[in-house]
Motif scaffolding. Structure first.
Motif, short mmCIF file in Angstrom:
data_model
loop_
_atom_site.label_atom_id
_atom_site.label_comp_id
_atom_site.label_asym_id
_atom_site.label_seq_id
_atom_site.Cartn_x
_atom_site.Cartn_y
_atom_site.Cartn_z
N TYR A 132 -3.71 6.79 -5.41
CA TYR A 132 -3.67 7.59 -6.64
C TYR A 132 -4.81 7.14 -7.54
CZ TYR A 132 0.92 9.28 -5.25
OH TYR A 132 1.96 9.87 -4.57
N ASP A 133 -5.70 8.09 -7.86
CA ASP A 133 -6.91 7.76 -8.59
C ASP A 133 -7.08 8.72 -9.76
OD1 ASP A 133 -9.24 6.40 -9.14
OD2 ASP A 133 -10.19 6.79 -7.22
N GLY A 134 -8.15 8.54 -10.51
CA GLY A 134 -8.52 9.43 -11.60
C GLY A 134 -10.02 9.38 -11.77
N GLN A 135 -10.59 10.46 -12.27
CA GLN A 135 -12.04 10.52 -12.43
C GLN A 135 -12.48 9.77 -13.68
OE1 GLN A 135 -13.65 14.47 -12.13
NE2 GLN A 135 -15.59 13.92 -13.08
N GLU A 328 -6.80 -3.70 -9.48
CA GLU A 328 -5.36 -3.76 -9.71
C GLU A 328 -4.70 -2.56 -9.04
OE1 GLU A 328 -3.60 -6.11 -11.16
OE2 GLU A 328 -5.34 -7.35 -11.71
N ARG A 329 -3.51 -2.76 -8.49
CA ARG A 329 -2.87 -1.64 -7.79
C ARG A 329 -2.41 -0.53 -8.74
NH1 ARG A 329 0.92 -3.25 -2.71
NH2 ARG A 329 1.35 -1.03 -2.91
N LEU A 334 4.37 0.02 -5.29
CA LEU A 334 5.57 0.71 -4.83
C LEU A 334 6.38 1.23 -6.00
CD1 LEU A 334 6.74 -1.70 -1.99
CD2 LEU A 334 5.56 0.49 -1.71
N TRP A 335 7.15 2.26 -5.76
CA TRP A 335 7.94 2.90 -6.81
C TRP A 335 8.94 1.93 -7.46
CZ3 TRP A 335 13.35 3.40 -6.40
CH2 TRP A 335 13.88 3.01 -5.16
N GLY A 339 5.06 1.20 -9.81
CA GLY A 339 4.09 2.21 -9.43
C GLY A 339 4.75 3.52 -9.06
N ILE A 340 3.98 4.41 -8.41
CA ILE A 340 4.52 5.71 -7.99
C ILE A 340 4.40 5.92 -6.49
CG2 ILE A 340 4.13 6.80 -10.23
CD1 ILE A 340 1.61 8.06 -9.12
#
Length: 347
Positions: A132-135, A328-329, A334-335, A339-340
């Motif tokens: 899961y990333d973001g620009q 960093e993760r 994990l949920w 995290g998601i």
């Protein structure tokens, strides 16, 4: 005249029909699944970037490494119990989808964003999110640029054929900021142009910016802005219309995630095959027939984890604390750890 037009229209469609038929033959091989073709061939063909440390790149010894690479090795391990039965093909952002559509590669594991238009209109299917990333945007530290508005009237380097182009356009339009896009097909050219000072900023997925910063001559002179422009779920893709192959790839990825959640790793997978935990037993194939339902052996997850590790192990050696990037993760935890990252259960 009307009949002639209809006849010409029919003839015009024939090349497309034959082309699609040829692709179908490549995909499934006489109507079968690509999984069967790969088994007969004896190796997987995986499309990657090959230019992005942490995701897919070539080390000094000539070996491919990275998260995207390890996804393909996990698939090879599931099929052959051998993670090395993979051929890697470097693809740029413009040619990647054509290579998948035409059967040049079996899977595209290349830091590619899952979007609606890609999933529904170009003949491919996305499997499961691996990152899961973001620009974001990277600039020089001494530029004085701290936010998007500071880039007014300035040039920004960007790769063509990416979601980054439209995302940047949307964000700048929303803010009323005019800028000068410099667009290139090759990622190396994008970052080389930025480093040469021909553009004041460069935009890409934030993980890619962090990765590429390590390749610059003076990495500490550059900074990734805090601003996140978009959601970028990076997901391997396969050609549409082959549910057997799609399921196999998707559940290989889910196996990596579920193994981490259940505490199954490359060091203890041999011992946990005798676990009393029913979830672990199903995951590792000592109970049930989940593997055979996909055309694999029931212990295919054992082969994956033994040879490649679980998702956490893959992340840490390629992107996390055991890598040069030390990312960093964040949302990729994990949920049940903040995290998601989440996978359906093996049952």
């Amino acid at each position: 005249m009307l009949k002639l037009k209809r006849g010409l229209s029919l003839l015009a469609t024939l090349p497309l029909v034959f082309s699609l038929s040829a692709c179908a033959g490549q995909i499934g091989g006489s109507g079968g699944s690509l999984l069967d073709t790969i088994k007969s061939r004896g190796k997987l063909i995986c499309g990657v970037s090959g230019q992005l440390p942490g995701f897919s790149y070539v080390k000094s010894n000539g070996e491919y490494a990275g998260l995207d690479v390890d996804v393909c090795r996990a698939i090879a391990a599931a099929i052959f119990n051998d993670p090395n039965k993979v051929d890697f093909r470097n693809l740029n952002s413009k040619e990647r989808f054509t290579a998948l559509q035409t059967g040049e590669v079996d899977i595209l594991s290349r830091n590619t964003t899952w979007s609606m238009s890609r999933d529904t209109s170009i003949g491919i299917k996305f499997t499961a999110v691996v990152f899961y990333d973001g620009q974001g945007i990277m600039v020089k530290k001494n530029s004085g640029i701290q936010k998007l508005e500071d880039l007014k009237g300035k040039s920004i380097c960007i790769g063509t054929g990416t979601t980054n182009e439209q995302n940047l356009t949307d964000q700048m339009r929303q803010r009323g900021v005019n800028y000068k896009p410099l667009v290139f097909e090759d990622a190396n050219t994008v970052f080389a142009t930025y480093e040469q000072g021909r553009c004041e900023g460069v935009t890409a997925d934030r993980s890619q910016l962090v990765s590429r910063r390590t390749t610059l001559s003076k990495p500490d002179d550059h900074v990734v802005l805090e601003t996140v422009l978009s959601k970028e779920p990076l997901t391997p893709a396969v050609v549409n219309g082959d549910s057997k192959w799609f399921d196999m790839v998707r559940w290989t990825i889910f196996a990596l995630i579920n193994a981490e959640e259940l505490g199954v790793n490359s060091q203890n997978v041999g011992q946990l095959a005798n676990s009393n935990n029913p979830e672990v037993k199903r995951l590792l194939g000592t109970e049930g027939n989940l593997g055979k339902g996909m055309g694999l052996t029931n212990d295919f997850v054992v082969h994956i984890i033994k040879n490649v590790g679980n998702y956490g192990e893959i992340y840490e050696r390629n992107l996390g604390k055991n890598s040069e990037l030390k990312l960093e993760r964040g949302p990729n935890k994990l949920w049940n750890q903040g995290g998601i990252l989440y996978a359906p259960p093996f049952r």
